[in-house]
Design a protein around this motif. Structure first.
Motif, PDB file in Angstrom:
ATOM      1  N   ILE A 183       0.835  -1.200   0.000  1.00  0.00           N
ATOM      2  CA  ILE A 183       0.000   0.000   0.000  1.00  0.00           C
ATOM      3  C   ILE A 183       0.870   1.251   0.000  1.00  0.00           C
ATOM      4  O   ILE A 183       0.682   2.178  -0.796  1.00  0.00           O
ATOM      5  CB  ILE A 183      -0.944  -0.010   1.229  1.00  0.00           C
ATOM      6  N   VAL A 184       1.867   1.284   0.886  1.00  0.00           N
ATOM      7  CA  VAL A 184       2.754   2.454   0.995  1.00  0.00           C
ATOM      8  C   VAL A 184       3.548   2.647  -0.296  1.00  0.00           C
ATOM      9  O   VAL A 184       3.669   3.775  -0.803  1.00  0.00           O
ATOM     10  CB  VAL A 184       3.694   2.293   2.207  1.00  0.00           C
ATOM     11  N   ASP A 185       4.087   1.560  -0.850  1.00  0.00           N
ATOM     12  CA  ASP A 185       4.866   1.661  -2.090  1.00  0.00           C
ATOM     13  C   ASP A 185       4.006   2.214  -3.230  1.00  0.00           C
ATOM     14  O   ASP A 185       4.463   3.058  -4.020  1.00  0.00           O
ATOM     15  CB  ASP A 185       5.425   0.292  -2.484  1.00  0.00           C
ATOM     16  N   THR A 186       2.770   1.720  -3.343  1.00  0.00           N
ATOM     17  CA  THR A 186       1.888   2.187  -4.409  1.00  0.00           C
ATOM     18  C   THR A 186       1.577   3.666  -4.259  1.00  0.00           C
ATOM     19  O   THR A 186       1.583   4.423  -5.237  1.00  0.00           O
ATOM     20  CB  THR A 186       0.574   1.373  -4.417  1.00  0.00           C
ATOM     21  N   LEU A 187       1.309   4.095  -3.038  1.00  0.00           N
ATOM     22  CA  LEU A 187       0.981   5.497  -2.800  1.00  0.00           C
ATOM     23  C   LEU A 187       2.179   6.408  -3.083  1.00  0.00           C
ATOM     24  O   LEU A 187       2.027   7.521  -3.603  1.00  0.00           O
ATOM     25  CB  LEU A 187       0.479   5.682  -1.370  1.00  0.00           C
ATOM     26  N   GLU A 188       3.385   5.947  -2.773  1.00  0.00           N
ATOM     27  CA  GLU A 188       4.577   6.727  -3.096  1.00  0.00           C
ATOM     28  C   GLU A 188       4.727   6.857  -4.615  1.00  0.00           C
ATOM     29  O   GLU A 188       5.082   7.926  -5.130  1.00  0.00           O
ATOM     30  CB  GLU A 188       5.811   6.066  -2.481  1.00  0.00           C
ATOM     31  N   SER A 191       2.250   9.397  -5.883  1.00  0.00           N
ATOM     32  CA  SER A 191       2.725  10.759  -5.600  1.00  0.00           C
ATOM     33  C   SER A 191       3.675  11.235  -6.699  1.00  0.00           C
ATOM     34  O   SER A 191       3.597  12.390  -7.160  1.00  0.00           O
ATOM     35  CB  SER A 191       3.447  10.804  -4.248  1.00  0.00           C
ATOM     36  N   GLU A 192       4.562  10.336  -7.127  1.00  0.00           N
ATOM     37  CA  GLU A 192       5.493  10.683  -8.206  1.00  0.00           C
ATOM     38  C   GLU A 192       4.740  10.913  -9.520  1.00  0.00           C
ATOM     39  O   GLU A 192       5.084  11.835 -10.284  1.00  0.00           O
ATOM     40  CB  GLU A 192       6.523   9.572  -8.368  1.00  0.00           C
ATOM     41  N   GLU A 193       3.732  10.098  -9.783  1.00  0.00           N
ATOM     42  CA  GLU A 193       2.946  10.254 -11.001  1.00  0.00           C
ATOM     43  C   GLU A 193       2.218  11.600 -11.019  1.00  0.00           C
ATOM     44  O   GLU A 193       2.148  12.273 -12.059  1.00  0.00           O
ATOM     45  CB  GLU A 193       1.924   9.118 -11.109  1.00  0.00           C
ATOM     46  N   ILE A 194       1.667  12.005  -9.883  1.00  0.00           N
ATOM     47  CA  ILE A 194       0.977  13.289  -9.798  1.00  0.00           C
ATOM     48  C   ILE A 194       1.947  14.439 -10.063  1.00  0.00           C
ATOM     49  O   ILE A 194       1.637  15.391 -10.786  1.00  0.00           O
ATOM     50  CB  ILE A 194       0.303  13.450  -8.413  1.00  0.00           C
ATOM     51  N   LYS A 195       3.136  14.332  -9.494  1.00  0.00           N
ATOM     52  CA  LYS A 195       4.146  15.381  -9.695  1.00  0.00           C
ATOM     53  C   LYS A 195       4.531  15.472 -11.165  1.00  0.00           C
ATOM     54  O   LYS A 195       4.634  16.579 -11.736  1.00  0.00           O
ATOM     55  CB  LYS A 195       5.376  15.083  -8.834  1.00  0.00           C
ATOM     56  N   ASP A 196       4.726  14.311 -11.797  1.00  0.00           N
ATOM     57  CA  ASP A 196       5.144  14.307 -13.197  1.00  0.00           C
ATOM     58  C   ASP A 196       4.048  14.831 -14.122  1.00  0.00           C
ATOM     59  O   ASP A 196       4.317  15.574 -15.071  1.00  0.00           O
ATOM     60  CB  ASP A 196       5.530  12.886 -13.628  1.00  0.00           C
ATOM     61  N   GLU A 197       2.803  14.449 -13.871  1.00  0.00           N
ATOM     62  CA  GLU A 197       1.720  14.784 -14.799  1.00  0.00           C
ATOM     63  C   GLU A 197       1.064  16.124 -14.503  1.00  0.00           C
ATOM     64  O   GLU A 197       0.676  16.852 -15.424  1.00  0.00           O
ATOM     65  CB  GLU A 197       0.663  13.682 -14.791  1.00  0.00           C
ATOM     66  N   PHE A 198       0.915  16.434 -13.219  1.00  0.00           N
ATOM     67  CA  PHE A 198       0.171  17.642 -12.846  1.00  0.00           C
ATOM     68  C   PHE A 198       1.052  18.726 -12.206  1.00  0.00           C
ATOM     69  O   PHE A 198       0.583  19.836 -11.966  1.00  0.00           O
ATOM     70  CB  PHE A 198      -0.976  17.291 -11.893  1.00  0.00           C
ATOM     71  N   GLY A 199       2.295  18.381 -11.888  1.00  0.00           N
ATOM     72  CA  GLY A 199       3.202  19.355 -11.296  1.00  0.00           C
ATOM     73  C   GLY A 199       2.843  19.750  -9.880  1.00  0.00           C
ATOM     74  O   GLY A 199       3.172  20.852  -9.428  1.00  0.00           O
ATOM     75  N   VAL A 200       2.189  18.860  -9.159  1.00  0.00           N
ATOM     76  CA  VAL A 200       1.701  19.167  -7.811  1.00  0.00           C
ATOM     77  C   VAL A 200       2.311  18.175  -6.819  1.00  0.00           C
ATOM     78  O   VAL A 200       2.432  16.977  -7.113  1.00  0.00           O
ATOM     79  CB  VAL A 200       0.163  19.078  -7.747  1.00  0.00           C
ATOM     80  N   ASP A 201       2.685  18.677  -5.653  1.00  0.00           N
ATOM     81  CA  ASP A 201       3.200  17.808  -4.591  1.00  0.00           C
ATOM     82  C   ASP A 201       2.030  17.293  -3.745  1.00  0.00           C
ATOM     83  O   ASP A 201       1.324  18.076  -3.106  1.00  0.00           O
ATOM     84  CB  ASP A 201       4.179  18.573  -3.702  1.00  0.00           C
ATOM     85  N   VAL A 202       1.833  15.992  -3.762  1.00  0.00           N
ATOM     86  CA  VAL A 202       0.757  15.362  -2.998  1.00  0.00           C
ATOM     87  C   VAL A 202       1.326  14.197  -2.205  1.00  0.00           C
ATOM     88  O   VAL A 202       2.008  13.331  -2.760  1.00  0.00           O
ATOM     89  CB  VAL A 202      -0.369  14.857  -3.923  1.00  0.00           C
ATOM     90  N   GLU A 203       1.063  14.189  -0.916  1.00  0.00           N
ATOM     91  CA  GLU A 203       1.456  13.063  -0.072  1.00  0.00           C
ATOM     92  C   GLU A 203       0.209  12.278   0.314  1.00  0.00           C
ATOM     93  O   GLU A 203      -0.880  12.846   0.477  1.00  0.00           O
ATOM     94  CB  GLU A 203       2.174  13.557   1.184  1.00  0.00           C
ATOM     95  N   THR A 228      -8.391   7.565  -9.873  1.00  0.00           N
ATOM     96  CA  THR A 228      -9.384   7.833  -8.825  1.00  0.00           C
ATOM     97  C   THR A 228      -8.684   8.134  -7.506  1.00  0.00           C
ATOM     98  O   THR A 228      -9.030   9.091  -6.799  1.00  0.00           O
ATOM     99  CB  THR A 228     -10.329   6.631  -8.675  1.00  0.00           C
ATOM    100  N   LEU A 229      -7.689   7.333  -7.167  1.00  0.00           N
ATOM    101  CA  LEU A 229      -6.942   7.555  -5.934  1.00  0.00           C
ATOM    102  C   LEU A 229      -6.092   8.822  -6.034  1.00  0.00           C
ATOM    103  O   LEU A 229      -5.985   9.596  -5.070  1.00  0.00           O
ATOM    104  CB  LEU A 229      -6.058   6.338  -5.649  1.00  0.00           C
ATOM    105  N   MET A 230      -5.521   9.066  -7.199  1.00  0.00           N
ATOM    106  CA  MET A 230      -4.763  10.302  -7.400  1.00  0.00           C
ATOM    107  C   MET A 230      -5.672  11.519  -7.274  1.00  0.00           C
ATOM    108  O   MET A 230      -5.311  12.532  -6.653  1.00  0.00           O
ATOM    109  CB  MET A 230      -4.088  10.272  -8.773  1.00  0.00           C
ATOM    110  N   GLY A 231      -6.878  11.437  -7.846  1.00  0.00           N
ATOM    111  CA  GLY A 231      -7.816  12.542  -7.740  1.00  0.00           C
ATOM    112  C   GLY A 231      -8.214  12.833  -6.305  1.00  0.00           C
ATOM    113  O   GLY A 231      -8.331  14.002  -5.904  1.00  0.00           O
ATOM    114  N   ALA A 232      -8.411  11.765  -5.520  1.00  0.00           N
ATOM    115  CA  ALA A 232      -8.757  11.955  -4.113  1.00  0.00           C
ATOM    116  C   ALA A 232      -7.613  12.635  -3.364  1.00  0.00           C
ATOM    117  O   ALA A 232      -7.829  13.577  -2.577  1.00  0.00           O
ATOM    118  CB  ALA A 232      -9.089  10.605  -3.469  1.00  0.00           C
TER     119      ALA A 232
END
Length: 460
Positions: A183-188, A191-203, A228-232
């Motif tokens: 779970i932790v690995d997937t969420l990390e 987070s990297e995918e969001i930064k790459d695609e949307f330019g936003v830091d999300v933890e 869906t999880l990235m959007g949340a």
């Protein structure tokens, strides 16, 4: 137990798989006696079940309103005929006329072949409740199906899919068997995918004690629905929420509602409340899962083993609130594609989310096209109640069940240029619709509603 010739049967759980969900299969020579005993218990407990058994006049209105019948044209998939598979047994053993006159009044002795028919047809019902929506007497054939599945569970007859999901939920707190490190690995990674695609830091905080919000996603969001999880995560970050995801229950679904309300569903409730208590959160927010939200919203208060001290809301309600109060800036032109909305059955016929979803989607999308019928009158996707079987014969049934939905999508025109989006704000709907849109060549991409929120957000 003999296979009933001509029936399509989902693969059954083995005896060992049944023991993992705390059921010892009943021997064949005892199944009929036990089934009658369990049926007696159900009729004494649920007056609504007795209503369904004794009030149907066979008007046939449910037939043309049932997508499983429309897709298969199998007479036993007409809701009243499906209920008749158990009604004729009810008449035989629990009514005077049935005991006295038998088949003359439509009563029939129970045998192993009929139990096999129960297994086939009760697991061809999507439990969408559209038949109840149109029935002039309000008869809910879904409840008949649910009771039939519960009896089959007690007999030790459960699809392999449902049993494996129930066992995984008990082991890990999610349907897919994800451990906390996974779970932790997937969420990390997300987070990297969001930064790459949307330019936003999300933890994505996991097991954060003292958080205001405990968010419960569907485990499928870790594997099949990452946006869906990235959007949340993007939404909670945008509003500055103090939030967390509990590693002990990363599952918005609740398969207990679909085959075993007596143990499996209650176990999930207990796990949820223990997680909220341990982390000391103030509110629970639910992810995108239709049957799961119905279970938590409607069944939790009567089945919980712990006091419910936390408000429990759906993420769609949370997003809609921030939209209505002008605290969420969304640009509907960022998604430059036509979008239509599939109304998940449990959201609109049980939980009142029809307008909430439209508040959200209209704020996210410039070219939104309704499909018809919609809202409470909507047709099921064909995968409801976890009819997501992959064996070839059952898979073909799933595609037949989705025929009506395909017609609805095609009529909106969103897939005309192969660039449309079919918004499916439910985990099981997504799992059904991913292959369905390919099989029916609809020219659309399946997305969740929270996916669209993440795509349309305008960052400060």
């Amino acid at each position: 137990m003999p296979e009933y010739k001509g029936l399509k049967m989902p693969a059954k759980a083995t005896a060992e798989e049944m023991r993992q969900i705390h059921i010892e299969p009943v021997p064949d020579d005892q199944k009929v006696e036990k089934a009658i005993q369990y049926l007696d218990e159900m009729r004494k407990k649920f007056r609504s079940f007795v209503l369904a058994m004794e009030s149907c006049v066979k008007c046939g209105l449910c037939a043309e309103n049932c997508h499983t019948y429309l897709g298969t044209r199998d007479p036993n998939n007409i809701p009243t005929n499906r209920a008749e598979l158990i009604r004729k047994i009810y008449r035989r053993y629990f009514t005077l006329e049935g005991r006295w006159f038998g088949k003359l009044v439509g009563a029939e002795d129970l045998n192993l072949d009929i139990i096999e028919q129960w297994y086939s047809y009760f697991y061809q019902c999507n439990e969408c409740r559209r038949c109840a929506h149109v029935c002039p007497f309000g008869i809910d054939t879904c409840e008949v199906t649910m009771i039939g599945r519960q009896i089959l569970h007690w007999l030790g007859i459960v699809p392999k899919l449902h049993a494996s999901v129930g066992a995984a939920m008990e082991r890990t707190g999610n349907h897919t068997g994800l451990t906390k490190p996974a779970i932790v690995d997937t969420l990390e990674f997300l987070s990297e995918e969001i930064k790459d695609e949307f330019g936003v830091d999300v933890e994505f905080p996991v097991d954060k004690e003292g958080a205001d919000i405990m968010y419960v996603p569907s485990s499928a969001d870790f594997l099949l629905n990452p946006y869906t999880l990235m959007g949340a995560g993007m939404f909670f970050t945008y509003i500055g929420a103090n939030w967390t995801i509990p590693s002990t229950i990363t599952e918005a679904g609740n398969f207990g509602l679909l085959f075993d309300q007596q143990h499996t569903m209650r176990h999930n409730f207990t796990r949820l409340l223990h997680a909220a208590q341990k982390l000391g959160v103030k509110k629970i927010v639910w992810g995108e899962c239709g049957h799961g939200w119905r279970a938590w919203k409607m069944y939790l208060p009567g089945m919980a083993d712990l006091p419910i001290r936390w408000p429990i809301t759906h993420i769609h309600d949370e997003v809609a609130y921030y939209i209505r109060t002008n605290q969420l800036k969304l640009d509907p032109y960022k998604i430059g594609r036509p979008v239509t909305l599939h109304d998940p059955c449990n959201y609109v016929r049980a939980c009142g989310l029809a307008e909430t979803m439209r508040t959200v989607i209209r704020a996210c999308v410039a070219d939104f096209r309704e499909m018809y019928p919609n809202k409470e009158n909507n047709f099921c996707c064909g995968g409801g109640s976890a009819i997501l079987f992959d064996d070839p014969e059952m898979y073909q049934l799933r595609i037949k069940f989705s025929q009506k939905k395909a017609e609805q999508v095609r009529a909106t025109g969103v897939g005309k240029d192969g660039n449309g989006i079919l918004c499916a704000p439910c985990s099981i709907c997504k799992a059904q619709l991913y292959p369905m849109v390919e099989e029916h060549e609809l020219g659309v991409e399946v997305k969740g509603l929270i996916d669209l929120v993440g795509m349309a957000l305008v960052w400060k």
